[in-house]
Design an enzyme around this catalytic site. Sequence first.
Site, mmCIF file in Angstrom:
data_model
loop_
_atom_site.group_PDB
_atom_site.id
_atom_site.type_symbol
_atom_site.label_atom_id
_atom_site.label_comp_id
_atom_site.label_asym_id
_atom_site.label_seq_id
_atom_site.Cartn_x
_atom_site.Cartn_y
_atom_site.Cartn_z
ATOM 1 N N GLU A 46 -2.933 6.526 8.167
ATOM 2 C CA GLU A 46 -3.637 7.797 6.970
ATOM 3 C C GLU A 46 -4.774 8.299 7.564
ATOM 4 O O GLU A 46 -5.573 8.296 8.840
ATOM 5 C CB GLU A 46 -4.788 6.814 6.110
ATOM 6 N N HIS A 58 -15.718 -4.236 6.829
ATOM 7 C CA HIS A 58 -14.909 -3.367 5.819
ATOM 8 C C HIS A 58 -14.666 -4.409 4.765
ATOM 9 O O HIS A 58 -14.268 -4.718 3.421
ATOM 10 C CB HIS A 58 -13.159 -4.106 6.121
ATOM 11 N N LYS A 62 0.489 -1.505 0.097
ATOM 12 C CA LYS A 62 -0.302 0.109 -0.059
ATOM 13 C C LYS A 62 0.644 1.166 -0.217
ATOM 14 O O LYS A 62 0.413 2.266 -0.953
ATOM 15 C CB LYS A 62 -0.774 0.052 1.239
ATOM 16 N N ARG A 93 -6.314 -7.544 -10.577
ATOM 17 C CA ARG A 93 -7.613 -9.468 -11.171
ATOM 18 C C ARG A 93 -8.500 -8.863 -11.426
ATOM 19 O O ARG A 93 -9.033 -7.239 -11.606
ATOM 20 C CB ARG A 93 -7.396 -9.531 -9.825
HETATM 21 P P1 ADP Z 1 -7.710 -4.871 3.060
HETATM 22 O O1 ADP Z 1 -6.433 -4.426 1.911
HETATM 23 O O2 ADP Z 1 -7.418 -4.573 3.879
HETATM 24 O O3 ADP Z 1 -8.999 -4.417 2.548
HETATM 25 P P2 ADP Z 1 -8.357 -1.917 2.703
HETATM 26 O O4 ADP Z 1 -7.385 -0.087 1.954
HETATM 27 O O5 ADP Z 1 -8.503 -1.610 1.350
HETATM 28 O O6 ADP Z 1 -8.116 -2.329 3.378
HETATM 29 O O7 ADP Z 1 -9.560 -0.731 2.898
HETATM 30 C C1 ADP Z 1 -10.859 -1.711 3.688
HETATM 31 C C2 ADP Z 1 -12.021 -0.640 3.475
HETATM 32 O O8 ADP Z 1 -11.549 0.086 5.184
HETATM 33 C C3 ADP Z 1 -12.291 0.378 2.927
HETATM 34 O O9 ADP Z 1 -12.984 0.024 1.663
HETATM 35 C C4 ADP Z 1 -12.892 1.237 3.681
HETATM 36 O O10 ADP Z 1 -14.355 1.276 3.888
HETATM 37 C C5 ADP Z 1 -12.304 1.635 5.156
HETATM 38 N N1 ADP Z 1 -11.135 2.268 5.252
HETATM 39 C C6 ADP Z 1 -9.964 2.599 4.155
HETATM 40 N N2 ADP Z 1 -9.008 3.547 4.580
HETATM 41 C C7 ADP Z 1 -10.280 4.157 5.006
HETATM 42 C C8 ADP Z 1 -10.029 5.216 5.741
HETATM 43 N N3 ADP Z 1 -8.689 6.286 5.911
HETATM 44 N N4 ADP Z 1 -10.997 6.119 5.966
HETATM 45 C C9 ADP Z 1 -12.055 5.320 6.361
HETATM 46 N N5 ADP Z 1 -12.310 4.585 5.776
HETATM 47 C C10 ADP Z 1 -11.165 3.821 5.651
#
Ligand code: ADP
Length: 612
Positions: free
Chosen positions: A200, A235, A116, A297
């Site tokens: 973040e 999530h 990431k 993907r």
């Molecule tokens: P993973 O790869 O573990 O699935 P992600 O980075 O894709 O993690 O984030 C998964 C979910 O978490 C997102 O779809 C969103 O709902 C929430 N999320 C991610 N980043 C943030 C953020 N900065 N603020 C609020 N919610 C977030």
Amino acid sequence: MITSLLIANRGEIACRIIRTAREMGIRTIAVYSDADAKALHVREADEAVHIGPSPARESYLVGEKIIAAAKTTGAQAIHPGYGFLSENAEFAQAVTDAGLVWVGPKPSSITAMGLKDAAKKLMTDAGVPVTPGYMGENQDPAFLAEQAAKIGYPVLIKAVAGGGGKGMRKVDAAGDFIDALASCQREAAASFGNDHMLIEKYILTPRHIEVQVFGDTHGHVVHLFERDCSLQRRHQKVIEEAPAPGMDEATREALCAAAVRAAQAVDYVGAGTIEFIADASEGLRADRIWFMEMNTRLQVEHPVTEEITGVDLVEWQLRVASGEPIPLTQDQLAINGWAMEARLYAEDPAKGFLPSIGTLELFQFPEHLGRIDTGVYEGAEVSPFYDPMIAKVIAYGEDREEAREMLSEMLEDSAIWPVKSNSAFLIAALDHPDFVAGTVDTGLIGRDGEAMTAAPMPSDHALTDAAMALVPRSLQAGFRLNAPDVRIAPFLLDGKRVDVTLHGPGAEEPAPAMLVAESGAVWQLTPWRAAGGTGGGASDGAILSPMPGKVIAVEVAAGDKVIKGQKLLTLEAMKMEHSLTAPFDGVVAQLNAIAGAQVQVEALLAKIEAAE
Ligand code: ADP
């Protein structure tokens, strides 16, 4: 064009890929584990190769076995589906090194988007807005705490190698930061072998918006518009739709252009998804949407994009992997109508979403209403080894409300039994006022989920109808609504006694049982007496099957005297043996169980009558 394809996956996505490959005249080869010997993808492929035991790490995750299967069957190409090895750059490389075609992006693109922090840096350089935060090398806890304070609370700590929400914590105040950091590091080290973190800004009123992109080997990249996947549980996506509600043209253009830049920055080939997070506190605004990550993907929710664009994304994948250019230009792509997808899981929302396994004795949908992408069939087994998603229910309409109502109807008219499903939960989510209004943020289920997960109960109307149907026909002749001889008839439903008001004469010999299907849920209704109930049920000697399973031993015979606690029979269910014992001293008045027989939940196996 390739003429043969091995699908390195299972379930609905393997079936989905086989469908298009077949339409294109491509020979399909499935791979399967022990548990999947009778799975739908095995039945539907032209050939199938057994690749090992049920656990995925001994079968679907073993790259060498999959490449060997491709070699033995003369497959030209490998499609990884999603999950399993789909984002494993080493596997992609090994496939190419073996002289096979990899239906996916270059290994270098997968690697570039794999972590990431590196992905966010790359995106910043490409002019793609990223979620504000710290994504540097310095991992000193005190330094990271300083960064968190600078970003401003609440913040989100994320493992750079993370996925599936692991190694991720929201922190609301500075005092909690160091502990949360340590726990994320431990989780990430255990899950990903990498404890690096990024910090973040935690976006309030977050919406998950993603853009489907597609690249080819001729240097073209197009986008196929956005999807909204904001309805999430922990999530994980629950319902997805396209386009995103409340998206105006200018915002869409800016977002999709950023997604195309992101794909170009990693020289992307094939189907990919750029995930963004939007601060929707004032609607969707181009300056409040940030890059989160790229999935290199085909995505679970790709059908909603197919429905609104008319494009078969799997066909595009196979064409592009064969060296052809993307079939359409950006100008030829347009949004038409609205599509919505619900992820149907074999799980019990009323029991904390516990996965539910067993034989799908009922598995029915009103297929004429929309699209069902599934990897199971009526009579198939849901095993405990893999993801419990058993189908994707996809509705299409001219507008959002039409798609929403259609999806709800498809779920309401579904019948899945005795395996539990989240169907009623999905219907409740679709009916939530925020969902109806199109203003869902990712926290909705966390806040309001409890009302959606209550165990559904059939309506009085459905119960009475079903109970009446159990009354023998000869006695039904005298049935009249509001007949004076109203009576209460006890039934066994879901292991509980329910009393149904019947208007009409009493039924002395009711039929043994029937299923009541309503609003996406199914119950088994058994007359209390047929179930072995004795009026009040306190001294009930009915030995009912506690879950679907197989009788592996019967220790008693009809007429035998038994004492309290004596073993009557052994049931195998969920890979475990369960002994069923006599509830009190008595005789075996009835014995229905036969060794070797499959039994349904609540089937009457035996009945004990108390000793005089
Ligand atoms: P993973 O790869 O573990 O699935 P992600 O980075 O894709 O993690 O984030 C998964 C979910 O978490 C997102 O779809 C969103 O709902 C929430 N999320 C991610 N980043 C943030 C953020 N900065 N603020 C609020 N919610 C977030």
